[in-house]
Design a protein around this motif. Structure first.
Motif, short mmCIF file in Angstrom:
data_model
loop_
_atom_site.label_atom_id
_atom_site.label_comp_id
_atom_site.label_asym_id
_atom_site.label_seq_id
_atom_site.Cartn_x
_atom_site.Cartn_y
_atom_site.Cartn_z
N GLY A 233 0.70 -1.19 -0.04
CA GLY A 233 -0.07 0.05 0.10
C GLY A 233 1.08 1.32 0.05
N LYS A 234 2.13 1.08 0.24
CA LYS A 234 2.85 2.37 0.09
C LYS A 234 3.40 2.55 -1.27
CE LYS A 234 6.20 3.06 3.20
NZ LYS A 234 7.29 3.00 4.14
N LEU A 235 3.11 3.91 -1.81
CA LEU A 235 3.36 4.30 -2.93
C LEU A 235 4.74 5.28 -3.34
CD1 LEU A 235 -0.37 4.49 -4.48
CD2 LEU A 235 1.27 2.70 -4.54
N MET A 236 5.07 5.70 -2.42
CA MET A 236 6.12 6.86 -2.26
C MET A 236 7.34 6.05 -1.74
SD MET A 236 5.25 10.43 -2.41
CE MET A 236 5.30 11.11 -0.95
N GLY A 237 8.57 6.05 -2.67
CA GLY A 237 9.80 5.54 -2.26
C GLY A 237 10.65 6.85 -1.81
N ASP A 238 11.95 6.80 -2.42
CA ASP A 238 13.17 7.74 -2.15
C ASP A 238 13.35 8.30 -3.29
OD1 ASP A 238 15.29 8.79 -1.68
OD2 ASP A 238 16.64 7.20 -1.27
N TRP A 239 13.12 9.69 -3.21
CA TRP A 239 13.31 10.60 -4.40
C TRP A 239 14.64 10.68 -5.11
CZ3 TRP A 239 16.55 14.68 -4.84
CH2 TRP A 239 17.11 15.30 -3.54
N LYS A 240 15.64 10.35 -4.26
CA LYS A 240 17.11 10.63 -4.63
C LYS A 240 17.14 9.22 -5.47
CE LYS A 240 18.98 13.09 -0.76
NZ LYS A 240 19.23 12.70 0.59
N ALA A 241 16.71 8.10 -5.19
CA ALA A 241 16.84 7.24 -5.92
C ALA A 241 15.90 7.23 -7.40
CB ALA A 241 16.39 5.59 -5.33
N GLY A 242 14.97 7.94 -7.35
CA GLY A 242 13.86 8.25 -8.25
C GLY A 242 14.71 9.10 -9.22
N GLU A 243 15.48 10.10 -8.73
CA GLU A 243 16.32 10.90 -9.71
C GLU A 243 17.23 10.25 -10.43
OE1 GLU A 243 16.16 14.07 -10.56
OE2 GLU A 243 18.17 14.29 -11.54
N LYS A 244 17.69 9.24 -10.06
CA LYS A 244 18.71 8.34 -10.73
C LYS A 244 17.95 7.66 -11.68
CE LYS A 244 22.36 7.94 -7.45
NZ LYS A 244 22.44 7.30 -5.84
N ILE A 245 17.03 7.06 -11.44
CA ILE A 245 16.32 6.23 -12.57
C ILE A 245 15.90 7.13 -13.62
CG2 ILE A 245 14.36 4.85 -12.80
CD1 ILE A 245 14.41 4.13 -9.80
N ALA A 246 15.52 8.30 -13.20
CA ALA A 246 14.68 9.35 -14.27
C ALA A 246 16.11 9.73 -15.40
CB ALA A 246 14.31 10.56 -13.59
N GLN A 247 17.15 9.71 -14.69
CA GLN A 247 18.36 10.24 -15.56
C GLN A 247 18.86 9.07 -16.58
OE1 GLN A 247 20.16 12.86 -15.92
NE2 GLN A 247 19.54 14.21 -14.01
N SER A 248 18.59 7.85 -16.14
CA SER A 248 18.99 6.72 -17.18
C SER A 248 18.14 6.44 -18.23
CB SER A 248 19.07 5.38 -16.22
OG SER A 248 19.35 4.38 -17.18
N GLY A 249 18.81 6.26 -19.52
CA GLY A 249 17.96 5.99 -20.68
C GLY A 249 18.15 4.71 -21.29
N ARG A 250 18.90 3.65 -20.24
CA ARG A 250 19.08 2.40 -20.65
C ARG A 250 18.09 1.57 -20.82
NH1 ARG A 250 23.62 3.60 -22.02
NH2 ARG A 250 22.91 2.90 -23.90
N GLY A 251 18.07 0.38 -21.59
CA GLY A 251 17.30 -0.62 -21.46
C GLY A 251 16.58 -1.02 -23.01
N PHE A 252 16.38 -2.30 -23.24
CA PHE A 252 15.67 -2.97 -24.03
C PHE A 252 16.34 -2.57 -25.65
CE2 PHE A 252 12.73 -2.76 -20.89
CZ PHE A 252 11.82 -4.04 -21.18
N THR A 253 17.31 -1.79 -25.92
CA THR A 253 17.91 -1.87 -27.25
C THR A 253 18.75 -3.11 -27.55
OG1 THR A 253 19.89 -0.68 -26.76
CG2 THR A 253 18.16 0.76 -26.91
N TRP A 254 19.01 -3.02 -28.62
CA TRP A 254 19.91 -4.41 -28.94
C TRP A 254 21.38 -4.09 -28.58
CZ3 TRP A 254 18.74 -2.35 -34.37
CH2 TRP A 254 19.77 -1.66 -34.93
#
Lengths: 157, 293, 104, 204
Positions: D88-109
Motif C-alpha cells: 500500500g505504500k506508493l512513495m519511495g526515495d526521491w533521490k533513487a528516483g532521480e537516478k532512475i529518471a536520468q538513465s536512458g538504458r534498456g531494451f535496445t539491441w
C-alpha cells in the motif's frame, strides 16, 4: 637554401643535412623523417615537464601569440586549434593540453617563408587549458593559453 | 541516447560559462505561480548560446572535412577495375542518369531501376552494382556494412564519392514515377508504425515540430524543413570514433533507439524511409557529405 | 602504406594557404578493445614535413593527441601558383606516406 | 515482448468495424509485410518486436485517435491490469528516483539484457530544475507535486501513470513501463517520490 631550424625538436644537428638531401630528392620519406622523435617531451606527464623537455622551461606571456579555439568543444575528440605568432622571428610553435595524459600534442618548425601560423585538431580528454609556446630565432620563449571546455571524452573514444 | 547525454553535458557547461544569463533566469518560486510552462521557456533561450557556439565550431570543421578522404577513396573504387568480374563501376554501373554518370545522381535517388525491378537508394544501388556488375559476394558485403575503428566498408566510401558529386544541387526524387510514389507511401506508413516494448514509432520523436530528446532537436520528417534537416549532411564524418557513416547506418541506429530489432542492410524498409524523407526534402539544396558530432 | 592524403594549396595574395588532410587512425594507446578488454596499441603519426617549390617549409613532430584523420593548415609566403607541394609523414610503426599537389 | 494484452480480439473486431480508418490500409499492409521480412533479431531485440500488439494495432490504424468508446473500454482494460504495491505504500526515495529518471538504458539491441532499465524520464520531460538538459516530447513535470499535492489519490494516479500511461490515454506516447516489466515496483515508487515528495527538488 636556408636551413630548416629544428629548434624545439631534437635531432637538430642532423637537420641541415637532411633538408638538403630531401630537397635534392635523394631520400625516401621514411629516411627523411627518421630523425629522432622527442620521446621525452611527448611522453612527459605534465606540462612543465613537457615544456622543459622542449627547452622552454620559462616562457613569457605574450599578447602577440594568438591561440584560437572554441570556448566549448562540441566533441573532445576533435577540437580545432589555430595558433599564429605576431612575434618577430618566430621559428617554432608547440602546443600543449594541460590535462591530457601527455600534454605535448605537436611541435612545428617553420622556414623558407612558412609563416608561424598553424591550424590543427586535437583530442582532449577533459576540460583543460590549451597552451601554445613560440620560440624566436634568438632563443626566447613566449606563451599564450586558453581554456576549452570539453563535453565528452575524446581520448576514451 | 548517448548523443543526447553528451549534448546535455555540453549544455550544462554552457550554463557554467554564462553567469549573466544564468542569473537572469527566473527563480523557481516565480515560475511556480505561472505553472510549469515559463520554466521550460528559459532553458530554450540558454540552449541557443551553446548552439551558436557549436555552429561556429561546425563551420570551422566543414572547411576541412575528413569526409574528403573517403570521397577520394570512393572515387578510386569507382574508377578502378575490381571484383571477380574485373570491371569498373564507372563503365558498368548506372545510377539512374546513364552508365558511369555520377554528377547529380545522388539527389535524384531513391529512384526506380528497371534492371533491378526495384526502387533503390544510392547506397543500395551501389551495392547492387558491386554484386551484379563486379561479381562481389552479397554475403561478404553484408558481413560488416558500417565503419568501425579504422575499417571503412567500400560502399561507404563509394556513396561518399557519389554524394559529393551532387553538392549544391537540389533534391529531386522522381515522385511522379508511380513506382517511386508507392514506395514513398509505404515509407510514410513505416514512420507511423508503433511497435516494440516501448510502443515507439519514428513519429514518436520525428512527427511533430519543436520537440527534442534531452537537448537534441528532433526534426519533423513530415515537413520539408524537418526532412531537409534529416537528410542534410549524410553521409557524414562522425567526430566520435572518427568514422564515415551513411544514411543506412543512421536509419538502423534510429531503430535501435526505438527498441526495434535490426533492419537488414540495403533493405526495402530503409529504401522506403529514405524515399519518404528525401522526397519531402525535394527542392532543398544538398550541401554534400557532412560532419557529425 | 596508408591511404592518400588530400592536399589543397591556394594563393591568397602572396601567401599560399595549405590544407592537409591525412588518413590515419591516430590511436592513443589508452583505449581498450571493449570485446577483449585488451589495450589497443598506440598507432600515430610522429613526424611530417611540408615542402613547397622544393624547399622544406615545415617540419613537425606529433603525439597521439592529434585527432583521428588529422587536418593541418599552414601559410607560406613567397610561394607561387604552380609550385609543387609535397607532404611526407611517418608513424610510430614505421609506416610512411608521401603525396603531392600543386599550388593553385 | 512478453506482456500479453487482452485486447487483441477486441482490436480485430474494432478494425473490422471501422472502414473509414482503412483508407491507407493497402500501403500499411505492404509496410507491415515488408518490415516483417526486413528486421532480424539482434541482441535482446528479437525480430518479433516489429509486430504490433492489439493496443498498438488500434493506435496505428486510427492515427492515434481511436473512437472514444473503444478508447474508454480499452483504457479501463489496461487500468485493470495495473498492479499496485501489496504494502500500500506508493512513495519511495526521491533521490533513487532521480537516478532512475536520468538513465536512458534498456531494451535496445546494444543494452545488455538483465541490467536494470532506466526510466528515460529526462529524455522527454523537464523534472528537477537542476537538470537543464531535458526533452520536450512530454509535458514539463517541474513542480508536479507542489501544484497538485500528494494525496493518496494523487500518489495512486502517478503510480498508475508510470505503470501504464495507456490506462489514462490509450495512444499516449509514453511507454507502459510497469506493464511491460521494464520498471519494477520499487523503481516506480522512487519515481512517484521524485514527483510528489515535498522534499524532492521537483517541488522546491
Amino acid at each position: 637554401m636556408d636551413t630548416l631550424r629544428r629548434t624545439v625538436l631534437k635531432g637538430a644537428s642532423a637537420s641541415g643535412v637532411l633538408v638538403a638531401a630531401l630537397a635534392a630528392g635523394l631520400l625516401k620519406p621514411t629516411q627523411v623523417l627518421a630523425t629522432e622523435w622527442n620521446k621525452v617531451a611527448f611522453e612527459a606527464k605534465d606540462t612543465p615537464a613537457a615544456m622543459k623537455a622542449v627547452g622552454a622551461a620559462t616562457a613569457a606571456e605574450s599578447k602577440d601569440l594568438k591561440l584560437t579555439a572554441p570556448d566549448i568543444a562540441e566533441n573532445g575528440a576533435v577540437v580545432p586549434v589555430d595558433v599564429s605568432s605576431g612575434i618577430a622571428n618566430t621559428i617554432s610553435i608547440s602546443i600543449f593540453v594541460d590535462k591530457n595524459p601527455n600534454p605535448l600534442s605537436a611541435a612545428f618548425d617553420f622556414a623558407n617563408g612558412a609563416l608561424p601560423d598553424v591550424s590543427m585538431r586535437l583530442k582532449m580528454g577533459q576540460t583543460s587549458i590549451v597552451r601554445a609556446v613560440a620560440k624566436t630565432a634568438d632563443g626566447k620563449f613566449y606563451t599564450a593559453s586558453k581554456e576549452v571546455k570539453v563535453t565528452a571524452g575524446g581520448c576514451g573514444g | 541516447m548517448r548523443q543526447a547525454l553528451i549534448a546535455a553535458t555540453a549544455f550544462a557547461l554552457a550554463l557554467a560559462t554564462q553567469p549573466v544569463v544564468a542569473q537572469n533566469k527566473p527563480a523557481p518560486a516565480a515560475t511556480a505561480k505561472k505553472a510549469a510552462k515559463p520554466a521550460a521557456a528559459a532553458p530554450v533561450e540558454e540552449k541557443d548560446a551553446a548552439t551558436v557556439e557549436f555552429e561556429k565550431f561546425r563551420t570551422m570543421m566543414e572547411e576541412s572535412n575528413p569526409a574528403e578522404l573517403f570521397e577520394a577513396q570512393g572515387e578510386d573504387f569507382w574508377k578502378s577495375i575490381r571484383g571477380p568480374k574485373q570491371v569498373s563501376l564507372a563503365t558498368s554501373c548506372d545510377l539512374g542518369l546513364g552508365v558511369g554518370i555520377v554528377k547529380g545522381a545522388y539527389v535524384q535517388m531513391p529512384r526506380y531501376f528497371a534492371d533491378a525491378g526495384k526502387v533503390m537508394d544510392a547506397e543500395r544501388r551501389i551495392v547492387w552494382c558491386m554484386i551484379e556488375k563486379q561479381g562481389f559476394k552479397e554475403a561478404d558485403i553484408m558481413k560488416q556494412p558500417f565503419a568501425s575503428g579504422s575499417y571503412t566498408p567500400e560502399p561507404t566510401s563509394l556513396v561518399t564519392y557519389v554524394a559529393a558529386n551532387s553538392k549544391d544541387m537540389k533534391f529531386a526524387v522522381p515522385l511522379k514515377d508511380p513506382r517511386v510514389k508507392e514506395v514513398y507511401e509505404i515509407g510514410r506508413e513505416v514512420t507511423n508504425h508503433r511497435a516494440g516494448p516501448y510502443d515507439f514509432s519514428c513519429n514518436t520523436c520525428h512527427g511533430a515540430d519543436g520537440k527534442r530528446i534531452r537537448m537534441q532537436n528532433l526534426p519533423n520528417i513530415a515537413t520539408p524543413k524537418g526532412a531537409t534537416t534529416a537528410v542534410m549532411g549524410w553521409p557524414g564524418y562522425r567526430m566520435t570514433g572518427g568514422v564515415m557513416l551513411t544514411q543506412q547506418w543512421r536509419m538502423g541506429d534510429c531503430f535501435r533507439q526505438q527498441r526495434f530489432p535490426q533492419p537488414k542492410y540495403v533493405s526495402d524498409t530503409i529504401t522506403s524511409l529514405l524515399t519518404y524523407m528525401t522526397a519531402n526534402a525535394n527542392g532543398a539544396t544538398y550541401k554534400g557529405p557532412g560532419i557529425k558530432r | 602504406m596508408g591511404s592518400p592524403m588530400k592536399i589543397r594549396a591556394q594563393m591568397k595574395g602572396d601567401v599560399a594557404d595549405i590544407k592537409i588532410l591525412m588518413a590515419h587512425t591516430m590511436e592513443t594507446g589508452q583505449r581498450k578493445d571493449p570485446k577483449t578488454n585488451q589495450a589497443i596499441p598506440a598507432h600515430f603519426i610522429q613526424q611530417f614535413s611540408v615542402e613547397v617549390g622544393g624547399k622544406a617549409v615545415v617540419q613537425s613532430q606529433t603525439g597521439p593527441s592529434i585527432s583521428t584523420n588529422p587536418v593541418f593548415g599552414f601559410k607560406v609566403k613567397g610561394a607561387k601558383a604552380g609550385d609543387k607541394v609535397v607532404v611526407k609523414w611517418q608513424d610510430n610503426k614505421g609506416d610512411s606516406r608521401a603525396d603531392e599537389a600543386t599550388v593553385a | 515482448m512478453n506482456a500479453t494484452i487482452r485486447i487483441s480480439i477486441l482490436a480485430a473486431a474494432m478494425i473490422a468495424a471501422a472502414p473509414a480508418a482503412l483508407a491507407d490500409s493497402d500501403h500499411r499492409a505492404k509496410a507491415l509485410a515488408m518490415m516483417k521480412q526486413d528486421f532480424v533479431t539482434k541482441g535482446q531485440a528479437t525480430a518479433d518486436r516489429v509486430s504490433e500488439d492489439g493496443l498498438q494495432a488500434i493506435c496505428n490504424r486510427t492515427g492515434n485517435k481511436p473512437p472514444e468508446k473503444i478508447a474508454q473500454r480499452l483504457e479501463a482494460d489496461q487500468m485493470a491490469a495495473v498492479k499496485y504495491p501489496a504494502d500500500g505504500k506508493l512513495m519511495g526515495d526521491w533521490k533513487a528516483g532521480e537516478k532512475i529518471a536520468q538513465s536512458g538504458r534498456g531494451f535496445t539491441w546494444s543494452d545488455e539484457p538483465g541490467l536494470p532499465v532506466g526510466g528515460n524520464c529526462y529524455n522527454c520531460h523537464q523534472i528537477a530544475p537542476k537538470e537543464t538538459s531535458f526533452g520536450t516530447v512530454g509535458p514539463s513535470l517541474f513542480h508536479f507535486g507542489k501544484l497538485r499535492g500528494n494525496t493518496a489519490d494523487m500518489q495512486k494516479y502517478v503510480y498508475g501513470k508510470i505503470y501504464n500511461a495507456k490506462s489514462f490515454s490509450l495512444c499516449s506516447e509514453m511507454p507502459r513501463f510497469g506493464h511491460i516489466g521494464a520498471l519494477k515496483e520499487a523503481q516506480i515508487k522512487h519515481l512517484v517520490a521524485l514527483l510528489l515528495d515535498p522534499e524532492s527538488p521537483v517541488n522546491k
